[in-house]
Design a protein around this motif. Structure first.
Motif, PDB file in Angstrom:
ATOM      1  N   CYS A 178     -46.019   2.096   3.060  1.00  0.00           N
ATOM      2  CA  CYS A 178     -47.237   1.768   3.810  1.00  0.00           C
ATOM      3  C   CYS A 178     -47.270   0.325   4.303  1.00  0.00           C
ATOM      4  O   CYS A 178     -48.197  -0.085   4.967  1.00  0.00           O
ATOM      5  CB  CYS A 178     -48.454   2.023   2.934  1.00  0.00           C
ATOM      6  SG  CYS A 178     -48.429   0.963   1.454  1.00  0.00           S
ATOM      7  N   ILE A 236     -45.576   5.605  -2.800  1.00  0.00           N
ATOM      8  CA  ILE A 236     -46.400   5.137  -3.915  1.00  0.00           C
ATOM      9  C   ILE A 236     -47.855   5.562  -3.750  1.00  0.00           C
ATOM     10  O   ILE A 236     -48.429   6.200  -4.628  1.00  0.00           O
ATOM     11  CB  ILE A 236     -46.307   3.592  -4.058  1.00  0.00           C
ATOM     12  CG1 ILE A 236     -44.856   3.161  -4.291  1.00  0.00           C
ATOM     13  CG2 ILE A 236     -47.219   3.089  -5.181  1.00  0.00           C
ATOM     14  CD1 ILE A 236     -44.202   3.681  -5.558  1.00  0.00           C
ATOM     15  N   CYS A 237     -48.455   5.237  -2.597  1.00  0.00           N
ATOM     16  CA  CYS A 237     -49.916   5.442  -2.474  1.00  0.00           C
ATOM     17  C   CYS A 237     -50.305   6.599  -1.555  1.00  0.00           C
ATOM     18  O   CYS A 237     -51.485   6.897  -1.414  1.00  0.00           O
ATOM     19  CB  CYS A 237     -50.567   4.158  -1.978  1.00  0.00           C
ATOM     20  SG  CYS A 237     -50.157   3.804  -0.256  1.00  0.00           S
ATOM     21  N   CYS A 290     -47.481  -2.034  -2.985  1.00  0.00           N
ATOM     22  CA  CYS A 290     -46.597  -0.866  -3.119  1.00  0.00           C
ATOM     23  C   CYS A 290     -45.139  -1.308  -3.050  1.00  0.00           C
ATOM     24  O   CYS A 290     -44.286  -0.788  -3.787  1.00  0.00           O
ATOM     25  CB  CYS A 290     -46.867   0.151  -2.016  1.00  0.00           C
ATOM     26  SG  CYS A 290     -48.429   1.017  -2.205  1.00  0.00           S
ATOM     27  N   CYS A 347     -46.571   7.099   2.270  1.00  0.00           N
ATOM     28  CA  CYS A 347     -45.971   6.105   1.365  1.00  0.00           C
ATOM     29  C   CYS A 347     -45.639   6.764   0.030  1.00  0.00           C
ATOM     30  O   CYS A 347     -46.460   7.497  -0.524  1.00  0.00           O
ATOM     31  CB  CYS A 347     -46.961   4.952   1.159  1.00  0.00           C
ATOM     32  SG  CYS A 347     -46.457   3.768  -0.100  1.00  0.00           S
TER      33      CYS A 347
END
Ligand code: A5A
Ligand code: ZN
Length: 479
Positions: free
Chosen positions: A429, A465-466, A434, A463
């Protein structure tokens, strides 16, 4: 002769192979008694010469070569805040002239912005002076604290090509960035080295740049090596150093700048990407010798064979090839071994029987394949064989890159790709938080976004991660 010390380690033991080949093929001597400084052997220097000749040829199309001093006065060096922050721990300082302390400390250039830009302030007056496109090939000094390695991480970079264009507008500077990228593509294409281009994350850009575009290649062990960078400097340095011009309406305008750098890491990549268990493999475009003629002169026909070999050499040289005729008093087998180790792409064996048949035996360094070539049409046939060799070298390097570049859609798959010695493209992102999680938990580096590579198809995506919208991002373990 360095190569007498047993066999070369297998290339799969890459670090060992790399270190050994540097001295066996007489590229670099690492025994110089200062850490991070190395000596070019004459053969290594010849390899460097053809690679850098080619780089200069490309640059000379629209840059001009120049040469600035090595020493930079402290006050100039300290002018651009971000630049200092980025380099302060890496600078060597000259503090004395003989036994007298200098009034002004002098930095050994770690890169030449602060040497060149005060002069640009004098050179640039009017819009008619722009653009300026200069480059130099020099040594630079960086007190590197990561592990130093010959050709890869030096404290004295001996072959630092840096270009420093000045432009009237930000957009024009951006066009220059693209033009340097195109040049880099062409350069590495001649070297048959696959590259991946991306935009470095903000925290990893050049100190004082608006943005940094980096060029990476994948080494045999799956680590990435940054083998070039192009920086858009915006007006950071031109404001600091007061590089201004009068535009067509008589108004004072600030100039915009870019810079671009390539070091002997390009030679590290050349050696590493193409070499094999037998030694170097040099692509014909930059090979020190494109062909080596080995006369087989056992027996009575010695003189005939040498005369024919000299004629073959002359014919090929007349056509523009770089040719070595090896008449040393050594067994043919020892010569084969010698030139294989040094990466000469084509060997031409010429003995009495070949001579009677009007032929020479051509042996490709890439495949070991042998074909008889007619002496009468040697130029055409050698041209063709060298083209084939270039294609084989490029294909093999491309295949390595394709097989070592994968997409990952979770941290788990990212980790397993990296652990297999590969490089990944993920979605990120562009949020630093992140980014840090990815880098720390995968013990890797986010190399960059806006990935440009013919070796992998990239898209936008969530993303890893998020889950927020993300961009294709290159992740690897780097040198
Ligand atoms: N002035 C700009 C061009 C500059 O200095 N950019 S740079 O810091 O990114 O360096 C340019 C290139 O030099 C890098 O992309 C990297 O390939 C190479 N390089 C940097 N430090 C090096 C080192 N210690 N040893 C060998 N090569 C190095
Ligand atoms: Zn995120």
């Amino acid at each position: 002769m360095n190569e007498d010390a047993g066999t070369l380690p297998k290339k799969q033991d890459f670090s060992e192979w790399f270190n050994e080949i540097l001295w066996r093929a007489e590229i670099m001597d690492v025994r110089y008694p200062v850490k991070g400084l190395y000596v070019w052997y004459p053969y290594g220097f010849a390899v460097r010469k053809f690679v850098y000749n080619h780089l200069r040829e490309l640059l000379d199309r629209d840059h001009k070569e120049t040469l600035f001093p090595l020493l930079i006065p402290e006050q100039e060096f300290m002018k651009e805040a971000e630049h200092i922050k980025g380099f302060e721990n890496e600078v060597y300082w000259v503090t004395h002239g003989g036994t007298t302390p200098l009034e002004v400390k002098l930095a050994l250039r770690p890169t030449s912005e602060t040497a060149i830009y005060p002069m640009f302030a004098l050179w640039v007056r009017s819009h008619a002076d722009l653009p300026i496109k200069i480059y130099q090939v020099v040594n630079t000094f960086r007190y590197e604290t990561k592990q130093t390695r010959p050709l890869i991480r030096l404290r004295e970079i001996t072959s630092f090509m840096e270009s420093h264009p000045v432009h009237a507008t930000w957009d024009e500077a951006e066009t220059q960035v693209e033009s340097e990228i195109t040049l880099t593509r062409e350069f590495y294409r001649s070297l048959c080295i696959p590259i991946i281009i991306s935009k470095r994350p903000d925290w990893d850009k050049f100190p004082g740049a608006d943005y940094t575009i980096a060029v990476d290649t994948i080494m045999p062990n799956g680590k990435t090596l940054q083998i070039g960078t192009v920086h858009h400097l915006g007006d950071h340095f031109s404001r600091t150093f007061s590089i201004k011009y009068e535009d067509k309406n008589g108004e004072q305008k600030i100039a915009y700048q870019t810079c671009y750098g390539i070091s002997e890491r390009c030679i590290a990549a050349l050696i590493s990407v193409h070499g094999d268990d037998k030694g170097l493999i040099l692509p014909p475009a930059v090979a020190t010798f494109q062909a080596v003629i080995v006369p087989i002169t056992i027996g009575k026909r010695h003189v005939d064979v040498i005369i024919a070999a000299e004629k073959l050499k002359a014919d090929l040289e007349k056509a523009g090839f770089r040719v070595m005729l090896d008449t040393r008093d050594l067994r043919p087998g020892a010569k084969y071994y010698w030139w294989e180790l040094r990466g000469v792409p084509l060997r031409l064996e010429l003995g009495p029987r070949d001579l009677d048949a009007g032929k020479t035996m051509a042996v490709c360094r890439t495949t070991g394949e042998k074909t008889a070539i007619s002496l009468a049409s040697a130029v055409q046939e050698v041209t063709k064989v060298l083209e084939d060799i270039t294609m084989q070298i490029r294909l093999k390097a491309d295949e390595h890159t394709i097989s070592h570049l994968c997409t990952a859609d979770s941290m788990e798959s990212l980790n397993s790709i990296l652990n297999e010695g590969k490089v990944a493209v993920i979605h990120w992102c562009r949020n630093q938080a992140c980014g840090t999680i990815i880098e720390e938990s995968a013990n890797s580096s986010l190399l960059g976004t806006e990935v440009r590579s013919e070796y992998i198809h990239t898209t936008d995506g969530p993303c890893i991660i998020c889950n927020k919208p993300g961009k294709a991002t290159l992740v690897g373990r780097t040198y």
